[in-house]
Design an enzyme around this catalytic site. Structure first.
Site, PDB file in Angstrom:
ATOM      1  N   GLY A  20      47.419  -5.338 -24.091  1.00 25.50           N
ATOM      2  CA  GLY A  20      46.907  -6.703 -24.275  1.00 25.50           C
ATOM      3  C   GLY A  20      46.035  -7.205 -23.141  1.00 25.50           C
ATOM      4  N   GLY A  23      40.042  -5.552 -24.252  1.00 27.24           N
ATOM      5  CA  GLY A  23      39.563  -5.241 -25.601  1.00 27.24           C
ATOM      6  C   GLY A  23      40.161  -6.118 -26.685  1.00 27.24           C
ATOM      7  N   PHE A 101      39.568   9.936 -27.777  1.00 26.21           N
ATOM      8  CA  PHE A 101      38.298  10.434 -27.235  1.00 26.21           C
ATOM      9  C   PHE A 101      37.742  11.425 -28.233  1.00 26.21           C
ATOM     10  CE2 PHE A 101      41.861  12.690 -25.137  1.00 26.21           C
ATOM     11  CZ  PHE A 101      41.710  13.942 -25.716  1.00 26.21           C
ATOM     12  N   SER A 109      43.246  20.758 -25.385  1.00 22.20           N
ATOM     13  CA  SER A 109      44.357  21.389 -24.655  1.00 22.20           C
ATOM     14  C   SER A 109      45.675  20.801 -25.166  1.00 22.20           C
ATOM     15  CB  SER A 109      44.220  21.119 -23.156  1.00 22.20           C
ATOM     16  OG  SER A 109      44.445  19.741 -22.884  1.00 22.20           O
ATOM     17  N   TYR A 151      40.031   5.365 -40.648  1.00 23.81           N
ATOM     18  CA  TYR A 151      40.204   6.795 -40.959  1.00 23.81           C
ATOM     19  C   TYR A 151      41.677   7.182 -41.126  1.00 23.81           C
ATOM     20  CZ  TYR A 151      40.263   7.414 -35.765  1.00 23.81           C
ATOM     21  OH  TYR A 151      40.526   7.339 -34.423  1.00 23.81           O
ATOM     22  N   PRO A 192      40.970  -1.732 -38.630  1.00 24.41           N
ATOM     23  CA  PRO A 192      39.631  -2.256 -38.353  1.00 24.41           C
ATOM     24  C   PRO A 192      38.566  -1.154 -38.393  1.00 24.41           C
ATOM     25  CG  PRO A 192      41.138  -2.565 -36.472  1.00 24.41           C
ATOM     26  CD  PRO A 192      41.741  -1.564 -37.401  1.00 24.41           C
TER      27      PRO A 192
HETATM   28  N1  COA Z   1      37.892  15.452 -24.152  1.00 23.93           N
HETATM   29  C1  COA Z   1      38.837  16.434 -24.099  1.00 23.93           C
HETATM   30  N2  COA Z   1      40.002  16.324 -23.428  1.00 23.93           N
HETATM   31  C2  COA Z   1      40.220  15.168 -22.775  1.00 23.93           C
HETATM   32  C3  COA Z   1      39.301  14.103 -22.775  1.00 23.93           C
HETATM   33  C4  COA Z   1      38.093  14.282 -23.495  1.00 23.93           C
HETATM   34  N3  COA Z   1      37.162  13.321 -23.546  1.00 23.93           N
HETATM   35  N4  COA Z   1      39.812  13.093 -22.029  1.00 23.93           N
HETATM   36  C5  COA Z   1      41.010  13.527 -21.584  1.00 23.93           C
HETATM   37  N5  COA Z   1      41.233  14.762 -22.025  1.00 23.93           N
HETATM   38  C6  COA Z   1      42.394  15.576 -21.726  1.00 23.93           C
HETATM   39  C7  COA Z   1      42.504  15.843 -20.249  1.00 23.93           C
HETATM   40  O1  COA Z   1      41.655  16.888 -19.831  1.00 23.93           O
HETATM   41  C8  COA Z   1      43.977  16.180 -20.126  1.00 23.93           C
HETATM   42  O2  COA Z   1      44.249  17.470 -20.540  1.00 23.93           O
HETATM   43  P1  COA Z   1      44.478  18.696 -19.459  1.00 23.93           P
HETATM   44  O3  COA Z   1      45.602  18.251 -18.579  1.00 23.93           O
HETATM   45  O4  COA Z   1      44.809  19.866 -20.305  1.00 23.93           O
HETATM   46  O5  COA Z   1      43.172  18.814 -18.717  1.00 23.93           O
HETATM   47  C9  COA Z   1      44.614  15.281 -21.173  1.00 23.93           C
HETATM   48  O6  COA Z   1      43.580  14.888 -22.069  1.00 23.93           O
HETATM   49  C10 COA Z   1      45.221  14.050 -20.586  1.00 23.93           C
HETATM   50  O7  COA Z   1      44.248  13.376 -19.841  1.00 23.93           O
HETATM   51  P2  COA Z   1      44.642  12.362 -18.694  1.00 23.93           P
HETATM   52  O8  COA Z   1      43.419  11.594 -18.314  1.00 23.93           O
HETATM   53  O9  COA Z   1      45.418  13.063 -17.646  1.00 23.93           O
HETATM   54  O10 COA Z   1      45.694  11.471 -19.499  1.00 23.93           O
HETATM   55  P3  COA Z   1      46.097   9.998 -19.393  1.00 23.93           P
HETATM   56  O11 COA Z   1      47.440   9.961 -19.966  1.00 23.93           O
HETATM   57  O12 COA Z   1      45.850   9.429 -18.057  1.00 23.93           O
HETATM   58  O13 COA Z   1      45.030   9.279 -20.383  1.00 23.93           O
HETATM   59  C11 COA Z   1      43.805   9.316 -22.427  1.00 23.93           C
HETATM   60  C12 COA Z   1      45.156   9.292 -21.761  1.00 23.93           C
HETATM   61  C13 COA Z   1      43.204  10.709 -22.265  1.00 23.93           C
HETATM   62  C14 COA Z   1      43.983   9.009 -23.911  1.00 23.93           C
HETATM   63  C15 COA Z   1      42.823   8.305 -21.786  1.00 23.93           C
HETATM   64  O14 COA Z   1      41.567   8.388 -22.441  1.00 23.93           O
HETATM   65  C16 COA Z   1      43.321   6.886 -21.837  1.00 23.93           C
HETATM   66  O15 COA Z   1      44.121   6.476 -21.025  1.00 23.93           O
HETATM   67  N6  COA Z   1      42.885   6.107 -22.799  1.00 23.93           N
HETATM   68  C17 COA Z   1      43.374   4.715 -22.966  1.00 23.93           C
HETATM   69  C18 COA Z   1      42.360   3.861 -23.536  1.00 23.93           C
HETATM   70  C19 COA Z   1      41.832   4.371 -24.836  1.00 23.93           C
HETATM   71  O16 COA Z   1      41.625   5.542 -25.052  1.00 23.93           O
HETATM   72  N7  COA Z   1      41.592   3.496 -25.739  1.00 23.93           N
HETATM   73  C20 COA Z   1      41.146   3.889 -27.034  1.00 23.93           C
HETATM   74  C21 COA Z   1      40.050   3.080 -27.438  1.00 23.93           C
HETATM   75  S1  COA Z   1      39.512   3.645 -29.025  1.00 23.93           S
END
Ligand code: COA
Length: 285
Positions: A20, A23, A101, A109, A151, A192
């Protein structure tokens, strides 16, 4: 935006919103606070959460925040405890925190798949179970809303972990809508289409050309505005919708329908030209 609802639409509601602090989560927090709900926001970054709380408070609303990662059920419990200590018992939850992402699926991975599924699917379960247990123990009614995506119905290439997890979330809401109706707990999902936020657009629609293409898939050729989404959410979380539960409500300007309709592209042609073209195809008498 001119407010279209009664200012006490959500009086008596204490709503936990995950993610919260930024965004769409922040937009929902501000709007719902303006309609009388007490807002507890949970997220990973204290600075963002506190800034949102300050904004709500400055506007005359009531809010509190707690840090916690939704993937961790003990942290979720602690965050609910912290928010309830400041606001009183929570009776609503919006599962908004997400991770996503773009990636070719064969390149994911273990940890990449795990991260998104844990945030979206496990995070939603952790928070929903936490609120559900509290409501059931108190014999109190409540509402849960999960933000999914269009989706959720057909899946989506290149965001496989999110597509799989969001489908699971929608199934979770629908399962619990039946199971928890006896406790007067309503659960819905909102799906959405594109609503611009820094977090989603930087990850999923990077660059103005891709953004322009995305806009062409919406029949009205515009993205949604935050107040349009928050109006729907406020209605679903209010006592104005007591019979609505187990639903997945789409709000996308018909984007998903456009993408699935074979002749939808004609809608973007100049209408006069399109009619001339169709008339030319009509057999002459
Ligand atoms: N493409 C491929 N792999 C990806 C990636 C990308 N764009 N971004 C992250 N990863 C992978 C990382 O390489 C890692 O894998 P590995 O350890 O095998 O290298 C794994 O995902 C976790 O990434 P990390 O950044 O350590 O995780 P986190 O728990 O800190 O973050 C995510 C989680 C990856 C979902 C991060 O994008 C996030 O925090 N997002 C929150 C906000 C968000 O995504 N909102 C959505 C809006 S639509």
């Amino acid at each position: 935006m001119k407010e279209t609802f009664r200012s006490d639409l959500l009086a008596g509601k204490t709503t936990v919103i995950t993610g919260g602090g930024s965004g769409l989560g922040k937009a929902m927090a501000l709007r719902m606070a303006g309609l009388g709900a007490k807002i507890g926001i949970v997220g990973r970054r204290l600075d963002k959460l506190q800034a949102t709380v300050d904004e709500i408070t400055a506007a005359g609303g009531t809010a509190a925040c707690a840090t916690g990662d939704v993937r961790d059920s003990a942290a979720v419990k602690a965050a609910f405890d912290a928010v309830e200590a400041k606001l009183g018992p929570a009776n609503q939850l919006i599962n908004n925190a997400a991770g996503n992402f773009l990636s070719a699926s064969e390149d994911l991975s273990d940890n990449a798949f795990d991260s998104v599924v844990r945030i979206v699917l496990y995070g939603t379960f952790n928070c929903t179970r936490e609120l559900g247990q509290r409501l059931i123990a108190r014999g109190a009614p409540g509402e849960v809303l999960s933000i999914v995506t269009t989706y959720v119905h057909n899946g989506s290439a290149f965001v496989l972990p999110s597509a799989a997890a969001k489908a699971g979330v929608a199934a979770m809401m629908r399962s619990l809508a039946v199971e928890w109706a006896t406790y007067n707990i309503r659960l819905n999902s909102v799906a959405p289409g594109p609503f611009p936020t820094e977090g989603a657009f930087s990850r999923l629609l990077p660059g103005s050309e891709i953004e322009k293409q995305a806009k062409r898939r919406v029949p009205s050729r515009r993205f949604g505005e935050h107040h349009e989404l928050t109006s729907l959410v406020a209605f679903l979380m209010s006592d104005a919708s007591p019979y609505q539960t187990g639903d997945i409500v789409t709000i996308d300007g018909a984007e998903a329908l456009f993408s699935g309709q074979q002749f939808a592209g004609f809608a973007h042609l100049d209408r006069g030209m399109a009619k001339e073209m169709m008339a030319a195809l009509k057999p002459k008498k």
